[in-house]
Motif scaffolding. Sequence first.
Motif, PDB file in Angstrom:
ATOM      1  N   ILE A 132       0.871  -1.182   0.000  1.00  0.00           N
ATOM      2  CA  ILE A 132       0.000   0.000   0.000  1.00  0.00           C
ATOM      3  C   ILE A 132       0.908   1.233   0.000  1.00  0.00           C
ATOM      4  CG2 ILE A 132      -1.905   1.174   1.158  1.00  0.00           C
ATOM      5  CD1 ILE A 132      -2.187  -1.629   2.699  1.00  0.00           C
ATOM      6  N   LEU A 181      -1.550   3.210   8.536  1.00  0.00           N
ATOM      7  CA  LEU A 181      -2.119   3.925   7.388  1.00  0.00           C
ATOM      8  C   LEU A 181      -2.089   5.440   7.605  1.00  0.00           C
ATOM      9  CD1 LEU A 181      -5.131   1.594   6.507  1.00  0.00           C
ATOM     10  CD2 LEU A 181      -2.966   1.798   5.293  1.00  0.00           C
ATOM     11  N   LYS A 196      -5.123  -7.383   1.193  1.00  0.00           N
ATOM     12  CA  LYS A 196      -5.808  -6.474   0.276  1.00  0.00           C
ATOM     13  C   LYS A 196      -7.222  -6.147   0.743  1.00  0.00           C
ATOM     14  CE  LYS A 196      -7.019  -6.090  -4.652  1.00  0.00           C
ATOM     15  NZ  LYS A 196      -6.931  -6.784  -5.966  1.00  0.00           N
ATOM     16  N   ALA A 199      -7.080  -3.916   3.849  1.00  0.00           N
ATOM     17  CA  ALA A 199      -6.622  -2.571   3.489  1.00  0.00           C
ATOM     18  C   ALA A 199      -7.743  -1.782   2.827  1.00  0.00           C
ATOM     19  CB  ALA A 199      -5.417  -2.672   2.573  1.00  0.00           C
ATOM     20  N   ASN A 200      -8.458  -2.410   1.882  1.00  0.00           N
ATOM     21  CA  ASN A 200      -9.582  -1.730   1.225  1.00  0.00           C
ATOM     22  C   ASN A 200     -10.645  -1.308   2.234  1.00  0.00           C
ATOM     23  OD1 ASN A 200      -9.022  -1.487  -1.552  1.00  0.00           O
ATOM     24  ND2 ASN A 200      -9.349  -3.675  -1.861  1.00  0.00           N
ATOM     25  N   LEU A 211      -4.375   7.180  -0.663  1.00  0.00           N
ATOM     26  CA  LEU A 211      -3.617   5.928  -0.696  1.00  0.00           C
ATOM     27  C   LEU A 211      -4.140   5.026  -1.809  1.00  0.00           C
ATOM     28  CD1 LEU A 211      -3.358   5.089   3.130  1.00  0.00           C
ATOM     29  CD2 LEU A 211      -1.841   6.511   1.743  1.00  0.00           C
ATOM     30  N   LYS A 212      -3.306   4.083  -2.253  1.00  0.00           N
ATOM     31  CA  LYS A 212      -3.709   3.145  -3.290  1.00  0.00           C
ATOM     32  C   LYS A 212      -3.096   1.766  -3.028  1.00  0.00           C
ATOM     33  CE  LYS A 212       0.104   4.170  -6.509  1.00  0.00           C
ATOM     34  NZ  LYS A 212       0.472   4.666  -7.844  1.00  0.00           N
ATOM     35  N   ILE A 213      -3.742   0.751  -3.592  1.00  0.00           N
ATOM     36  CA  ILE A 213      -3.228  -0.616  -3.522  1.00  0.00           C
ATOM     37  C   ILE A 213      -2.242  -0.812  -4.669  1.00  0.00           C
ATOM     38  CG2 ILE A 213      -3.785  -3.072  -3.608  1.00  0.00           C
ATOM     39  CD1 ILE A 213      -4.900  -1.719  -1.158  1.00  0.00           C
TER      40      ILE A 213
END
Length: 915
Positions: A132, A181, A196, A199-200, A211-213
Amino acid sequence: MNKIILILSFLITSLFSNDIYKIDSNVKKFLTTSEINYIKNKKTIIASSEFDYEPMDFTIAGVPTGYSIDLLNILTKSLGLKVEYKTMPWTKLLESLHNGEIDLMHTLYKNKNREKFFDFSYAYLVGENVYIVRKESEHINKVEDLFGKKVAVTKGWLEELFLNKYPQIEKVYFKDLKQKLNALSIGEVDAVLNDKNIANYYMKKYGYSNLKISNQVIQNDDKELDKYYFAALKEESILISILNKAYINLDIKYLEKIQEKWFGSKKESQLIFTINEQNYLDTREKIKMCILPGLTTFSDIKDGKATGIVSDILNEIKNNTNLSFEIVESKNFKETFNNLKEKRCDFLPSVEYSEKNSEDFKLTQPFLEIPYVAVGKSDKKFFSDLSELEGKKISVVAYTSLIKELKEKYPSIEIIPVDTVEEGLDLVKNGKVYIYLTLYPIAKFQIAKQSYDDLKIIGRLLKPLQISMASQKDDKVLASILQKTIKTLSPTKLNSIVNNWTAVKVEKVFDYNFVFKILAAMLLLIALGVWRYLVLKRTNKEIKSINFLLSKSRKQLRKQKEEFEAIFRYSKDGIAILDLDLNILDLNLAYLNILAYPKNELLQKNFLDFVIDNQKDNMRRIFKKVLKKGHFDNFEKTFIGKDNKKISINLSLTLLSDKNRILITAKDVTSIKLLESQSKLASMGEMIGNIAHQWRQPLSIITTSASGMALKIDLEQEIKNEEIQNFSEQIIEQAEYLSKTIDDFRNFIKVDIHKQPVSVKDALNSALVLTLAAVKGNYIEVIKEFEDDLIIKGNKNELSQAFINIINNAKDKLKELNQNDSKRYLFLSTKRTNGNILEIKILDNGGGINKNIINRVFEPYFTTKHQSVGTGLGLSMSDKIIRERHHGIIEVKNEEFIYEGEKYCGAAFIVRFKS
């Protein structure tokens, strides 16, 4: 408001859970008796609960919630169990699990260190660990891209262990994911590693819009950090087994429901390739692939096109990714693998996920599992395990690790590798091998063919074949692309493809010219329809037969296993298992209690280490006899327990069926031997009293005779020679009687363990002589009927002791009778029955034994007398002496009889010896 609803929901569930919880019938049929008893006795399990591990495990207003909590509640409800959650920090929970303060921990990764202490369930959630980063940052393609950068980690999490291997990366520690985060969002760190889905969840819920994966975390050792498990102490492995069975039988709709609740609806996401991966694809119009030929419904090539399960999976990947493939044909397995090794093709879409293949190629994670089945002749019986085929020949397709595993596990079975399915089936058909092991869809297809209609499925392997994709060892970019493509495969779609090809798809070989000459086109269609109907009917019947036989075999195996486990675990006798070098392999709790050592100490020792020195040679000789005869029963040895305590143990040894292990059953008889000794000393004390009583009359006669002579001398009266002779004879006779009494007593107390020919009547008479004074002293009339005798091999003193205990028992019972109301009788008799059996009966008229306790009179320590009078060992000793040491039979019953016109009732002890 949400808090109030959660609390009310929790209270309502708690109040009514006792009424609604019972084992779901769909789960119960798979549970063993031990597991059902565990659930009934356990009722409530204590499970872990974290404060803030969203969305897996966290609390709202003190109420546990999250994906793992919802799943555990569903599973335990189907099992009829309640859950009590214990909420504390993660490290404290792990410590509590180690200490046995909680029964179960969830949302846990598995590693080698934890596997030393815990049993793990099946993985109940498989995620995808990703990098991330901030949106303005470049994607992380590999771990080396983080060199010289800062990564947020949490102490004790597996991400820390992963990054410990890379000192070039600076680790910055935070309490939880939310803090990590936050730090990433404001630029304190450069990246975070996490699941994943989780995090989402955080990014959506807490608004981390900057933020992005990035890409998936790929480890060099191919180990995964993205599987979640339930875990319990190894001693509580039964709980893990129960949860596994509940999970396997859980309706998929429940899983989909809670996954949608916590992670949102899952739609196939568009693949994101790295720059390197995209460049790789741009330079290739098509990716060349090799196909394993000749595997019919699984993998084959017809008219230059792939066919079977693998073909449909490739089509699904094409639809999801727009990738294009070109087939490189080959004639057999060997040529296929050589084509990949020599780079004539780029990848192989179906290969066994094995250690051998991972050495030669770069493998993806397994994406499909297909069971192995055994094809044999129709007249062969169904088998549940390959161990039943000892000494037989079986054929297996080459280029699979199954061959190596079978040779190691079943050395007595001859394995014959074959290159094609037809070759393996022909060997079975011609009787050259017993079975051919192949994949279930292939077996179904081939058996339906007319040429193999005399074959059927007669067994199944528990371990399925795991399928992955293989690329060249040095082509890491393609390996990464393939790993991403298989992520697009829906489990539902994969199951649909396999099920579609498992249904029988057979093109029967007909001579169409001949058919057209005889039948019209319509008749051919009808014939094909009838044929298909019969095949399906036969297939359904075959499946039912296989399922029935498999279920029956499993039940038998489960029952035998449960019985052995119950005997081993709950037996009051100590049980141990040794190897042929007498090293201790396993033992139960009762054996540990006998020697008072902890289990880990005993497992490092040899059995003879605990035998006293002067008995070790004898024990070695006994073990040699066990290896020859198969068993050695019922003998006593002295052992050294904890703190050098000497322990008398009764042992029995049995050689197990594998001829490589010895089973020992042990009973601690230290206290029994002590009480037996005390009981015998008590008997001796009573006999000394009897002797004193018996001596009174002889001594009185001697005294009277001597006094009479002395008086005549004092009165100067004439003493005639006849008087002197008469007095002398009386004194000598009484002295001889006294001497005989001393001899009887000395012979009884003499310690003599040797066996020799013994007269049963003499032993009974000796017992009567030693107890006669006490019997007559209690006004008991003895009636003897000694008709017959028998010489047996034994020990006279022990046999007399057995009869003495029975006589004393009768004497004590007769003492309770009021002399004024009834006479006291004791009957002793011997007589032969059936020619070679001597029966001894000892009968009293004491009214008999209460019918509620008559079956317990031979139990050790059982007595109806006051503790100052009886130990409860007398009759138990008699039983042991007669049955074990002299191979006789003893029984007791109440008997009514008539003596001298009067009717009486009493206890009859009957002893029988066979010549």
